[in-house]
Design a protein around this motif. Sequence first.
Motif, PDB file in Angstrom:
ATOM      1  N   GLN A   2       0.903  -1.171   0.082  1.00 12.76           N
ATOM      2  CA  GLN A   2      -0.113   0.055  -0.019  1.00 12.76           C
ATOM      3  C   GLN A   2       0.880   1.301  -0.102  1.00 12.76           C
ATOM      4  O   GLN A   2       0.388   2.309  -0.876  1.00 12.76           O
ATOM      5  CB  GLN A   2      -1.069  -0.017   1.169  1.00 12.76           C
ATOM      6  CG  GLN A   2      -2.026  -0.924   0.894  1.00 12.76           C
ATOM      7  CD  GLN A   2      -2.996  -1.039   2.149  1.00 12.76           C
ATOM      8  OE1 GLN A   2      -2.623  -0.733   3.303  1.00 12.76           O
ATOM      9  NE2 GLN A   2      -4.524  -0.909   1.940  1.00 12.76           N
ATOM     10  N   LYS A   3       1.857   1.278   0.673  1.00  8.43           N
ATOM     11  CA  LYS A   3       2.975   2.196   0.916  1.00  8.43           C
ATOM     12  C   LYS A   3       3.338   2.850  -0.526  1.00  8.43           C
ATOM     13  O   LYS A   3       3.511   3.968  -1.023  1.00  8.43           O
ATOM     14  CB  LYS A   3       4.031   2.224   1.695  1.00  8.43           C
ATOM     15  CG  LYS A   3       5.123   3.141   1.982  1.00  8.43           C
ATOM     16  CD  LYS A   3       6.271   3.049   2.831  1.00  8.43           C
ATOM     17  CE  LYS A   3       7.383   3.986   2.922  1.00  8.43           C
ATOM     18  NZ  LYS A   3       8.316   3.484   3.814  1.00  8.43           N
ATOM     19  N   PHE A   6       0.882   4.236  -2.929  1.00  5.80           N
ATOM     20  CA  PHE A   6       0.403   5.515  -2.704  1.00  5.80           C
ATOM     21  C   PHE A   6       1.502   6.356  -3.208  1.00  5.80           C
ATOM     22  O   PHE A   6       1.290   7.498  -3.710  1.00  5.80           O
ATOM     23  CB  PHE A   6       0.566   5.664  -1.103  1.00  5.80           C
ATOM     24  CG  PHE A   6       0.672   7.139  -0.481  1.00  5.80           C
ATOM     25  CD1 PHE A   6      -0.424   8.131  -0.874  1.00  5.80           C
ATOM     26  CD2 PHE A   6       1.675   7.427   0.284  1.00  5.80           C
ATOM     27  CE1 PHE A   6      -0.143   9.200  -0.220  1.00  5.80           C
ATOM     28  CE2 PHE A   6       1.777   8.690   0.598  1.00  5.80           C
ATOM     29  CZ  PHE A   6       1.059   9.577   0.405  1.00  5.80           C
ATOM     30  N   TYR A  33      -9.483  14.261   6.058  1.00  2.34           N
ATOM     31  CA  TYR A  33     -10.068  12.836   5.887  1.00  2.34           C
ATOM     32  C   TYR A  33     -10.070  12.687   4.545  1.00  2.34           C
ATOM     33  O   TYR A  33     -10.089  11.128   4.299  1.00  2.34           O
ATOM     34  CB  TYR A  33     -11.440  12.999   6.323  1.00  2.34           C
ATOM     35  CG  TYR A  33     -12.093  11.928   6.459  1.00  2.34           C
ATOM     36  CD1 TYR A  33     -12.098  11.158   7.420  1.00  2.34           C
ATOM     37  CD2 TYR A  33     -13.342  11.578   5.578  1.00  2.34           C
ATOM     38  CE1 TYR A  33     -12.748   9.831   7.633  1.00  2.34           C
ATOM     39  CE2 TYR A  33     -13.923  10.498   5.410  1.00  2.34           C
ATOM     40  CZ  TYR A  33     -13.695   9.527   6.502  1.00  2.34           C
ATOM     41  OH  TYR A  33     -14.441   8.326   6.585  1.00  2.34           O
ATOM     42  N   ARG A  36      -7.578   9.949   4.289  1.00  3.63           N
ATOM     43  CA  ARG A  36      -7.441   9.083   5.475  1.00  3.63           C
ATOM     44  C   ARG A  36      -6.686   7.771   5.438  1.00  3.63           C
ATOM     45  O   ARG A  36      -6.166   7.049   6.324  1.00  3.63           O
ATOM     46  CB  ARG A  36      -8.960   8.741   5.855  1.00  3.63           C
ATOM     47  CG  ARG A  36      -9.846   8.095   4.655  1.00  3.63           C
ATOM     48  CD  ARG A  36     -11.203   8.137   4.866  1.00  3.63           C
ATOM     49  NE  ARG A  36     -12.001   7.896   3.659  1.00  3.63           N
ATOM     50  CZ  ARG A  36     -12.118   8.406   2.627  1.00  3.63           C
ATOM     51  NH1 ARG A  36     -11.783   9.704   2.277  1.00  3.63           N
ATOM     52  NH2 ARG A  36     -12.726   7.807   1.573  1.00  3.63           N
ATOM     53  N   ARG A  37      -6.576   7.219   4.160  1.00  2.00           N
ATOM     54  CA  ARG A  37      -5.847   5.948   3.780  1.00  2.00           C
ATOM     55  C   ARG A  37      -4.309   6.023   3.762  1.00  2.00           C
ATOM     56  O   ARG A  37      -3.652   5.278   3.851  1.00  2.00           O
ATOM     57  CB  ARG A  37      -6.319   5.358   2.436  1.00  2.00           C
ATOM     58  CG  ARG A  37      -7.730   4.926   2.469  1.00  2.00           C
ATOM     59  CD  ARG A  37      -8.167   4.265   1.400  1.00  2.00           C
ATOM     60  NE  ARG A  37      -7.974   4.959   0.180  1.00  2.00           N
ATOM     61  CZ  ARG A  37      -8.198   4.486  -1.323  1.00  2.00           C
ATOM     62  NH1 ARG A  37      -8.473   3.372  -1.297  1.00  2.00           N
ATOM     63  NH2 ARG A  37      -7.858   5.226  -2.287  1.00  2.00           N
ATOM     64  N   SER A  38      -3.988   7.360   3.456  1.00  2.00           N
ATOM     65  CA  SER A  38      -2.488   7.601   3.432  1.00  2.00           C
ATOM     66  C   SER A  38      -1.832   7.961   4.744  1.00  2.00           C
ATOM     67  O   SER A  38      -0.912   7.632   5.131  1.00  2.00           O
ATOM     68  CB  SER A  38      -2.303   9.175   2.404  1.00  2.00           C
ATOM     69  OG  SER A  38      -2.993   8.673   1.252  1.00  2.00           O
ATOM     70  N   ASN A 263     -13.121   6.469  -2.725  1.00  2.00           N
ATOM     71  CA  ASN A 263     -11.850   5.868  -2.688  1.00  2.00           C
ATOM     72  C   ASN A 263     -10.826   6.045  -3.719  1.00  2.00           C
ATOM     73  O   ASN A 263      -9.886   5.423  -3.761  1.00  2.00           O
ATOM     74  CB  ASN A 263     -12.046   4.260  -2.714  1.00  2.00           C
ATOM     75  CG  ASN A 263     -13.032   3.870  -1.493  1.00  2.00           C
ATOM     76  OD1 ASN A 263     -12.752   4.218  -0.203  1.00  2.00           O
ATOM     77  ND2 ASN A 263     -14.086   3.040  -1.658  1.00  2.00           N
TER      78      ASN A 263
END
Length: 280
Positions: A2-3, A6, A33, A36-38, A263
């Motif tokens: 995921q990193k 991103f 917000y 928020r996933r980062s 998303n």
Amino acid sequence: MQKYLFLLLTILCLGEVQAQKSIYGFPLGVQTYTFRRSFPLHALKALDTIKMFGFTEIEGGAPRGMSPEDFRKACDDRGIKIPSTGAGYEQLVKDPMAVVKTAKILGASYVMCAWIPHKGNDFTIEDAKKAVADFNTAGKVLKENGLTLCYHDHGYEFRPYEDGTLMDYIIKNTNPEYVSFEMDVLWTIHGGGDPVSLLKKYKGRWKLLHLKDLRKGVVGDNTGHTPAENDVVLGTGQADFRGILKAAKKGGVKHCFIEDESNYEMINVPKSVAYLKALK
């Protein structure tokens, strides 16, 4: 994995965005917000992305694992200001001075509350009356400490009441000296409200604005909930942002923040910025 995804998305999107200091005279801001996933993966890299997208202001607070002091420094190092931060309803009621302390550390002038507790989807006049009393009390404490409390609408407040809605009741019965408001464009439309009309009707009460668009064809309700895919790139949904921004400017709004709850924020946000930049 995921990193790295991103970081790759950040690099790919940089070519689409050019920094701009303001839109309709408002500083270019974003609600954290949106990312928020980062932030849980790497808060500093998320702030780097915010900076590279051209934002000079954020609404938000320190992510888990980072102190308000360290978050403020990280933002300062990147030339990002924090004019507004959030606080939960219960926190405002139980310990407003703790809210004041955190907001002061961040350098915020506004504290927004985005939800009034209520059972299920049944927001009632009793809930609204309690919120009015609690906001007036907490807002007085914040005002005495140089801060402004803003309630962020969420759609469920637009249930009919007397000759208007429960949102009308909340605005009319909160003390303007202690309580102001943040309009969320998507939730206002989803709840059945007209953003432009409300900005004009309650001129001076709206201080903050969430720029967020609702997918065309979606019929809203008063639940305060909608699937993430209904949050779309600004200008492609139901909102009249040209009219909204003009009314906001005339009505006393001080800060605008793009918020993307989809998303696909790494794709949508640059497109939303480009759309706003092209507005005349």
